[in-house]
Design an enzyme around this catalytic site. Sequence first.
Site, short mmCIF file in Angstrom:
data_model
loop_
_atom_site.label_atom_id
_atom_site.label_comp_id
_atom_site.label_asym_id
_atom_site.label_seq_id
_atom_site.Cartn_x
_atom_site.Cartn_y
_atom_site.Cartn_z
N TRP A 1 48.68 44.96 36.52
CA TRP A 1 47.96 45.67 37.76
C TRP A 1 48.84 46.47 38.49
CZ3 TRP A 1 46.24 45.96 42.84
CH2 TRP A 1 45.26 46.38 43.24
N ASN B 1 54.45 38.34 37.50
CA ASN B 1 53.33 38.55 38.77
C ASN B 1 53.86 38.39 40.05
OD1 ASN B 1 51.72 38.80 36.75
ND2 ASN B 1 50.62 37.00 36.91
N GLY B 2 53.45 39.21 41.02
CA GLY B 2 53.66 39.15 42.17
C GLY B 2 54.34 40.43 42.76
N LYS C 1 28.00 43.96 45.02
CA LYS C 1 27.89 44.07 43.58
C LYS C 1 27.81 45.44 43.16
CE LYS C 1 29.11 40.95 42.95
NZ LYS C 1 29.81 40.22 43.80
N HIS D 1 20.30 52.03 64.08
CA HIS D 1 21.56 52.42 64.85
C HIS D 1 22.48 53.24 63.99
CE1 HIS D 1 19.85 50.38 68.00
NE2 HIS D 1 19.74 49.12 67.09
N CYS E 1 47.26 41.02 37.28
CA CYS E 1 48.25 40.81 36.40
C CYS E 1 48.05 39.37 35.88
CB CYS E 1 49.52 40.77 37.18
SG CYS E 1 49.98 42.34 37.90
N ARG F 1 40.95 39.58 34.64
CA ARG F 1 41.89 39.61 36.01
C ARG F 1 42.00 41.28 36.55
NH1 ARG F 1 44.95 34.75 37.09
NH2 ARG F 1 46.22 35.87 38.37
N GLU G 1 30.99 47.46 43.25
CA GLU G 1 31.92 46.90 42.35
C GLU G 1 31.78 47.50 40.96
OE1 GLU G 1 33.46 42.73 43.93
OE2 GLU G 1 31.32 42.77 43.33
N LYS H 1 40.25 40.55 39.51
CA LYS H 1 39.28 39.40 39.71
C LYS H 1 40.25 38.51 40.79
CE LYS H 1 36.40 36.22 38.76
NZ LYS H 1 35.09 36.52 39.23
N GLU I 1 25.92 41.09 50.08
CA GLU I 1 26.69 40.89 48.60
C GLU I 1 25.75 41.82 47.69
OE1 GLU I 1 28.83 39.49 47.47
OE2 GLU I 1 28.37 38.81 45.53
#
Length: 622
Positions: free
Chosen positions: A75, A101-102, A499, A518, A2, A27, A502, A617, A495
């Site tokens: 969002w 927002n929120g 990537k 394992h 948002c 975002r 995502e 984001k 990481e």
Amino acid sequence: MCGIVGYVGREEAVDFLITGLRRLEYRGYDSAGVATITPRRRLAIARSVGRIDTLEAQIAETPTPGSIGIGHTRWATHGSPTVANAHPHLGGNDVLALVHNGVIENFLSIRSRLESEGYTFTSQTDTEVIAHLIASSLAKQPAVDDMEAAAYEPLVAAVQMALAQLQGTYGLAILFRDYPEVMIAARCGSPLIVGVGSGEHFVASDTSPLAGRTDKIVFLGDHELAVITADSLRVIHRDQGHICHTIRVLDLQTDDIELGQFHHYMLKEIFEQPESITNAMRGRLDFDAATAKFGGLNLTPQQLHHAQRILLTACGTSWHAALVAEYQIEAMARLPVDVEYASELRYRNPPLDHNMLLFAITQSGETADTLAALREVRRKGYPALSICNVVGSTIANEADGGIYLHAGPEIGVASTKAFTSQCVVTALLALYFGRLHHLSFEAGTQIIEQLLQLSNQVRAALETNDRVAEIAATYAHCNNFLYLGRQYNFPTALEGALKLKEISYIHAEGYPAAEMKHGPIALVDKNTPSVFLVPHGTVYDKVMANMQEIKARGGPIIAVVSNGDTEAAQLADDVVEVPEVAEFLQPIVSIIPLQLLAYHIAVARGCDVDKPRNLAKSVTVE
Ligand code: G6P
């Protein structure tokens, strides 16, 4: 997640609103909208699902004129991404419009009360409840003939009365149809700033929309409300009444938020890393004392010396940087380090050592879980510091002190340069704590020398771009990947896998290379590539043995190796060579080809690299 923009001035508001919303696209959002008050004192609203381009086309057909306006990228949380749920939302009999927002937690009970009072709801959102609630409070205010002379007190009182009933978080920008010269912005838990221009003011949820328009910024704090006209700004605190606001002058460069020669922000930011790494170290290397120095920790060396245990908390990529830090600090400073997901830490209530020091690691400084974890630890009386990129962000402000990354704005949703800058800052911290304890002057000097070479080594790692693009073309069709590394390169493996997940929506798992036996080894087949991190170092032979195990089962291997390593090249199907660096810096160099691999695979699969589906984001909700 948002975004909010607002404008009060003398120009057409919609121009800033649309440009600003585009700058907030990174975002993450699924619908967008704007509202203005027209010269005929009408609220003009445009809302659409999908990209800002769609909204702009709609405005071209049905303009939203006026020199005051608000805009929003949504969002979805409460209610699916539809036009009806998109912001701005209207309150009362269209007497006001607002963007939010929120999350409002008690919106259902307020909604039923308002419905029983006759208010009609047209969306499923929690936001519409705020709009009607303020309208209902406004209706109860005494009429005032000259609102300007009354400093808009009835509007302020109505907003405050409504906000007092809300549980949850909000950043709000509100327009009042009958008072077309004033906007009210309010904040509790969701970031909101006011930009001060000449004969104009701007509102935004972060600084990126303001670059090129003003560098004078007022950061609103929680429970603060701003009354904004073209020529005036007053800030009122819920408990303290009128307060003096501080205008901070920030260095906001439009170059930082423009693509330049690159097709995507992510690629631009990957290639910015030699510079962002240098910026993370700038002014922080103390050659005379063979240590690092920081300006903003706000703790004395004596207090820091007494820290016997370090707790690191973060989310997402920043959590991976925290894992790298764990290895760095334990190796250099011999201090025990715990790494906790912020979302777990905030509710876990772990027993904490009385000499414990917390670092919250966060690019945005706004991640809701990281903020909550920091607050919880501070509430218990422990010193809590931040490692943060965004200057003036909530976490940076609330922490007892901290270290900024100085990486510049990171726009691509998939974090790249922030990660490497975080790992540099944590290496500096490890050096600092090491030198506070038992690390020798010679060892400190050697670490500094290694750090000084890093930027060029990262530049050299970026030269693998073409080779990585070829490898990406070979494997872009695969639907499962394993990423494997040990010690310092275990977090790098996590990481690298993140990537890929995502931005290309491919299932990828990062594992400590030996742990792969394992369970994950069952996944290995000719269509499941394993990306091995096998630079020269203490565990080189061990990782080579793990590679053999994958090879024996027919899994393709992509290996990131140190320059000139022919041994690994014999085992792997595809090899990327990066400069050989000290082990504590390996994640920073080894991650470069993995960032590039994810990027090229996503492009090959036609994915929207900078705006991956479902991701935001900055995750400002729990
Ligand atoms: C979101 C972003 C990630 C980021 C994480 C933590 O999920 O998409 O890229 O790593 O939040 O964000 P922070 O700003 O706290 O580092």
